[in-house]
Design an enzyme around this catalytic site. Structure first.
Site, PDB file in Angstrom:
ATOM      1  N   CYS A 151      13.638  11.744   6.247  1.00 49.51           N
ATOM      2  CA  CYS A 151      13.644  11.444   7.690  1.00 49.51           C
ATOM      3  C   CYS A 151      15.056  11.571   8.252  1.00 49.51           C
ATOM      4  O   CYS A 151      15.229  11.710   9.462  1.00 49.51           O
ATOM      5  CB  CYS A 151      13.012  10.096   7.991  1.00 49.51           C
ATOM      6  SG  CYS A 151      13.360   8.849   6.789  1.00 49.51           S
ATOM      7  N   GLU A 165       9.904   2.589  10.667  1.00 47.79           N
ATOM      8  CA  GLU A 165      10.823   3.721  10.480  1.00 47.79           C
ATOM      9  C   GLU A 165       9.978   4.974  10.566  1.00 47.79           C
ATOM     10  O   GLU A 165       9.064   5.159   9.755  1.00 47.79           O
ATOM     11  CB  GLU A 165      11.515   3.655   9.121  1.00 47.79           C
ATOM     12  CG  GLU A 165      12.577   2.584   8.991  1.00 47.79           C
ATOM     13  CD  GLU A 165      13.714   2.709   9.996  1.00 47.79           C
ATOM     14  OE1 GLU A 165      13.915   3.805  10.566  1.00 47.79           O
ATOM     15  OE2 GLU A 165      14.380   1.693  10.217  1.00 47.79           O
ATOM     16  N   GLU A 211       9.405  17.005  14.991  1.00 49.98           N
ATOM     17  CA  GLU A 211       9.780  16.872  13.581  1.00 49.98           C
ATOM     18  C   GLU A 211       8.907  17.794  12.735  1.00 49.98           C
ATOM     19  O   GLU A 211       7.684  17.747  12.824  1.00 49.98           O
ATOM     20  CB  GLU A 211       9.619  15.427  13.109  1.00 49.98           C
ATOM     21  CG  GLU A 211      10.142  15.270  11.696  1.00 49.98           C
ATOM     22  CD  GLU A 211      10.140  13.831  11.213  1.00 49.98           C
ATOM     23  OE1 GLU A 211       9.083  13.189  11.312  1.00 49.98           O
ATOM     24  OE2 GLU A 211      11.186  13.359  10.748  1.00 49.98           O
ATOM     25  N   LYS A 262       0.844  -1.194   0.000  1.00 54.09           N
ATOM     26  CA  LYS A 262       0.000   0.000   0.000  1.00 54.09           C
ATOM     27  C   LYS A 262       0.890   1.258   0.000  1.00 54.09           C
ATOM     28  O   LYS A 262       1.481   1.614   1.012  1.00 54.09           O
ATOM     29  CB  LYS A 262      -0.902  -0.003   1.254  1.00 54.09           C
ATOM     30  CG  LYS A 262      -1.860   1.146   1.289  1.00 54.09           C
ATOM     31  CD  LYS A 262      -1.628   1.959   2.548  1.00 54.09           C
ATOM     32  CE  LYS A 262      -2.228   3.312   2.513  1.00 54.09           C
ATOM     33  NZ  LYS A 262      -1.799   4.228   1.473  1.00 54.09           N
TER      34      LYS A 262
HETATM   35  P1  ADP Z   1       2.928  10.986   6.530  1.00 51.38           P
HETATM   36  O1  ADP Z   1       2.726  12.085   7.499  1.00 51.38           O
HETATM   37  O2  ADP Z   1       4.325  10.754   6.111  1.00 51.38           O
HETATM   38  O3  ADP Z   1       1.937  10.970   5.418  1.00 51.38           O
HETATM   39  P2  ADP Z   1       1.516   8.722   7.601  1.00 51.38           P
HETATM   40  O4  ADP Z   1       1.927   7.884   8.750  1.00 51.38           O
HETATM   41  O5  ADP Z   1       0.222   9.428   7.671  1.00 51.38           O
HETATM   42  O6  ADP Z   1       2.724   9.690   7.394  1.00 51.38           O
HETATM   43  O7  ADP Z   1       1.517   7.872   6.270  1.00 51.38           O
HETATM   44  C1  ADP Z   1       2.449   6.857   5.979  1.00 51.38           C
HETATM   45  C2  ADP Z   1       1.698   5.698   5.356  1.00 51.38           C
HETATM   46  O8  ADP Z   1       0.823   5.150   6.351  1.00 51.38           O
HETATM   47  C3  ADP Z   1       0.814   6.084   4.163  1.00 51.38           C
HETATM   48  O9  ADP Z   1       0.867   5.078   3.187  1.00 51.38           O
HETATM   49  C4  ADP Z   1      -0.547   6.175   4.795  1.00 51.38           C
HETATM   50  O10 ADP Z   1      -1.595   5.963   3.885  1.00 51.38           O
HETATM   51  C5  ADP Z   1      -0.479   5.037   5.801  1.00 51.38           C
HETATM   52  N1  ADP Z   1      -1.497   5.117   6.866  1.00 51.38           N
HETATM   53  C6  ADP Z   1      -2.101   6.217   7.365  1.00 51.38           C
HETATM   54  N2  ADP Z   1      -3.007   5.879   8.309  1.00 51.38           N
HETATM   55  C7  ADP Z   1      -2.957   4.539   8.439  1.00 51.38           C
HETATM   56  C8  ADP Z   1      -3.642   3.579   9.255  1.00 51.38           C
HETATM   57  N3  ADP Z   1      -4.571   3.924  10.138  1.00 51.38           N
HETATM   58  N4  ADP Z   1      -3.314   2.281   9.104  1.00 51.38           N
HETATM   59  C9  ADP Z   1      -2.375   1.897   8.234  1.00 51.38           C
HETATM   60  N5  ADP Z   1      -1.719   2.732   7.426  1.00 51.38           N
HETATM   61  C10 ADP Z   1      -1.995   4.042   7.512  1.00 51.38           C
END
Ligand code: ADP
Length: 477
Positions: free
Chosen positions: A280, A246, A379, A171
């Site tokens: 990062c 990470e 951050e 994903k």
């Molecule tokens: P960023 O601020 O870098 O976008 P996120 O943690 O929101 O960081 O996103 C990193 C990844 O995690 C993306 O692919 C996002 O779609 C996914 N993501 C966000 N929310 C969830 C969740 N509840 N469960 C699993 N994956 C998620």
């Protein structure tokens, strides 16, 4: 516009799509990408589970050939894919092409690792018994990636997962599905059997969450925010699955009085602002001893005057736009917070207008910051850095380590004594001496400690710790 579909059980499916926007020119739609549902994600997990018995026993030469072919195609298409990357993420074309080549190198490395799967044979402590220690694939790996390295991070998770015989549900981040779709398309045409790799683009709260909630996902590797990382962790504990995280960083870059000034300025500017500060491993805390402080700050200011912030695809651009409006607001909010906290905005921080509408921000440099300010602790993930003045090396090291994160840590010095001491005592997974905090090799471990990372390291041969499970077999001979 044709929809780039999800890949589930070897079929391209999905008609519900979202648009992907170019941050250098918000009028430019990069593409339309399928938006996966809960059912799509469950079907992808089932497909990966069904494909596992056969793929986990596939010949190493088959895996080698597929990864090798993928590496070759990525590198052959580096200009086109690099351009797609820069168009959807906003890093400069040189950085986009460089990252694409890096993805090719990663697939090439793991194509080689397929041929080096090894175990150990030991004598038992009991007579006439032999002990064999081997590594086996884990099962279905869930891969969840962020937007800041749209091709390299998917590559460094997908390549080892497949190399060691796992199947995958992948994903990618919502903002950058283009590069992910492209590498999945390449892998499939390179000969991956149906169901071994499944791509489900869509929302984190839908696709990602369904992966977290599934007992059939045996391991999850995640790169992204600390908040989501914690969700991955708690869901994984619930399902007794392996997980690797990470997350953020608040990486220090220390500059000592004896540093080579030009080299230190270059490394600091690179660490803080290149790739729009959206790495990062970027440094947002520049810790400078008082003997060089004023000269260093003046030289960084001069250097920044020559930095061109513009359309990522334009020749001559050094720094592209911020990735989207939400991230831009976060950056400008922190610029305001820093000023309210009493740090001095010595350079930049203003929104910029360019030929096309985009999220352009002049890199912001704070001085007179302290390590307890929010701009030094949280951050920001943008082109915003703060200089903290310190008395000497000991104070610099203490401040460098005074953070809840621990990914990368850098120092500029000509002193062997301080460089050696810093390498040993920096509380970080990666230490850089006279180099920017960002910029790592693909064949050696990547990862951090404290709040930055959890689980075993990524990349290089150390990746096998996450993507395999150890078996110890005893035989009476
Ligand atoms: P960023 O601020 O870098 O976008 P996120 O943690 O929101 O960081 O996103 C990193 C990844 O995690 C993306 O692919 C996002 O779609 C996914 N993501 C966000 N929310 C969830 C969740 N509840 N469960 C699993 N994956 C998620």
């Amino acid at each position: 516009m044709t929809i780039h579909q999800n890949l589930i059980a070897g079929e391209w499916v999905g008609s519900d799509a979202t648009r992907n926007i170019n941050p250098s020119n918000t009028g430019d739609v990069v593409g339309e990408y399928a938006r996966g549902s809960i059912e799509d994600t469950k079907a992808a997990i089932a497909a990966a589970k069904a494909a596992f018995p056969s793929w986990s026993r596939s010949g190493i030469l088959e895996r080698h050939a597929i990864l090798r072919k993928t590496a070759d195609e990525i590198v052959a298409r580096k200009d086109e894919l690099g351009r797609l990357l820069s168009r959807e993420e906003g890093k400069t074309l040189a950085e986009g092409i460089g990252e694409t080549v890096r993805a090719g190198q990663i697939f090439d490395f793991f194509a080689g690792e397929c041929l080096r799967l090894a175990g150990e044979v030991l004598a038992s402590v009991r007579p006439n018994i032999g002990v064999e220690i081997t590594r086996e694939p884990v099962g279905v790996i869930g891969i969840i990636t962020p937007w800041n390295f749209p091709i390299a991070i998917p590559a460094w998770k997908i390549a080892p997962a497949l190399c060691y015989g796992n199947t995958v549900v992948f994903k990618p981040a919502e903002l950058v599905p283009g590069c992910s779709w492209a590498i999945v398309d390449i892998l499939v045409r390179a000969g991956l059997p149906k169901g071994v790799l499944n791509l489900v683009m869509g929302k984190g709260s839908v696709v990602g969450q369904t992966m977290l909630d599934s007992p059939d996902v045996h391991a999850i590797t995640f790169t992204g925010s600390t908040g989501t990382g914690k969700r991955v962790a708690s869901a994984s504990v619930e399902h007794n699955r392996k997980y690797q995280l990470e997350m953020g960083g608040k990486n220090p870059f220390v500059v000592l009085d004896d540093a080579d000034l030009t080299g230190a300025v270059e490394a600091a500017v690179n660490s803080a602002f290149f790739s729009t500060g959206q790495r990062c491993t970027a440094s947002s805390r520049v810790i400078v001893t008082e003997g060089i402080h004023d000269r260093f700050v003046a030289a960084v200011g001069e250097r920044l005057k020559g930095v061109v912030v513009d359309d990522a695809l334009k020749a001559g651009t050094h720094i592209g736009p911020v990735v989207d409006e939400t991230q831009l607001k976060q950056d400008t909010d922190y610029i305001e917070i820093g000023q309210k906290e009493g740090a001095k905005l010595a350079f930049g921080g203003e929104l910029l207008k360019r030929d096309t509408p985009g999220f352009y921000l002049q890199p912001a440099l704070f001085t007179e910051a302290t390590n307890d300010m929010r701009i030094s602790r949280e951050e920001i993930f943008g082109p915003v850095a703060a200089v903290i003045r310190v008395k000497d090396y000991e104070e610099a090291l203490a401040i460098a380590n005074d953070t809840s994160f621990g990914l990368s840590s850098g120092i500029a010095t000509t002193s062997l004594k301080h460089a050696t001491h810093f390498k040993r005592n920096a509380e970080a997974g990666m230490v850089m001496v006279n180099l920017p905090t960002a910029g790592v090799d693909f064949h050696v471990p990547f990862g951090g400690r404290k709040g930055s990372s959890h689980g075993s390291r990524e990349q290089g041969k150390y990746a096998n710790e996450f993507y395999t499970t150890v078996k110890t077999a005893y035989t009476l001979a």
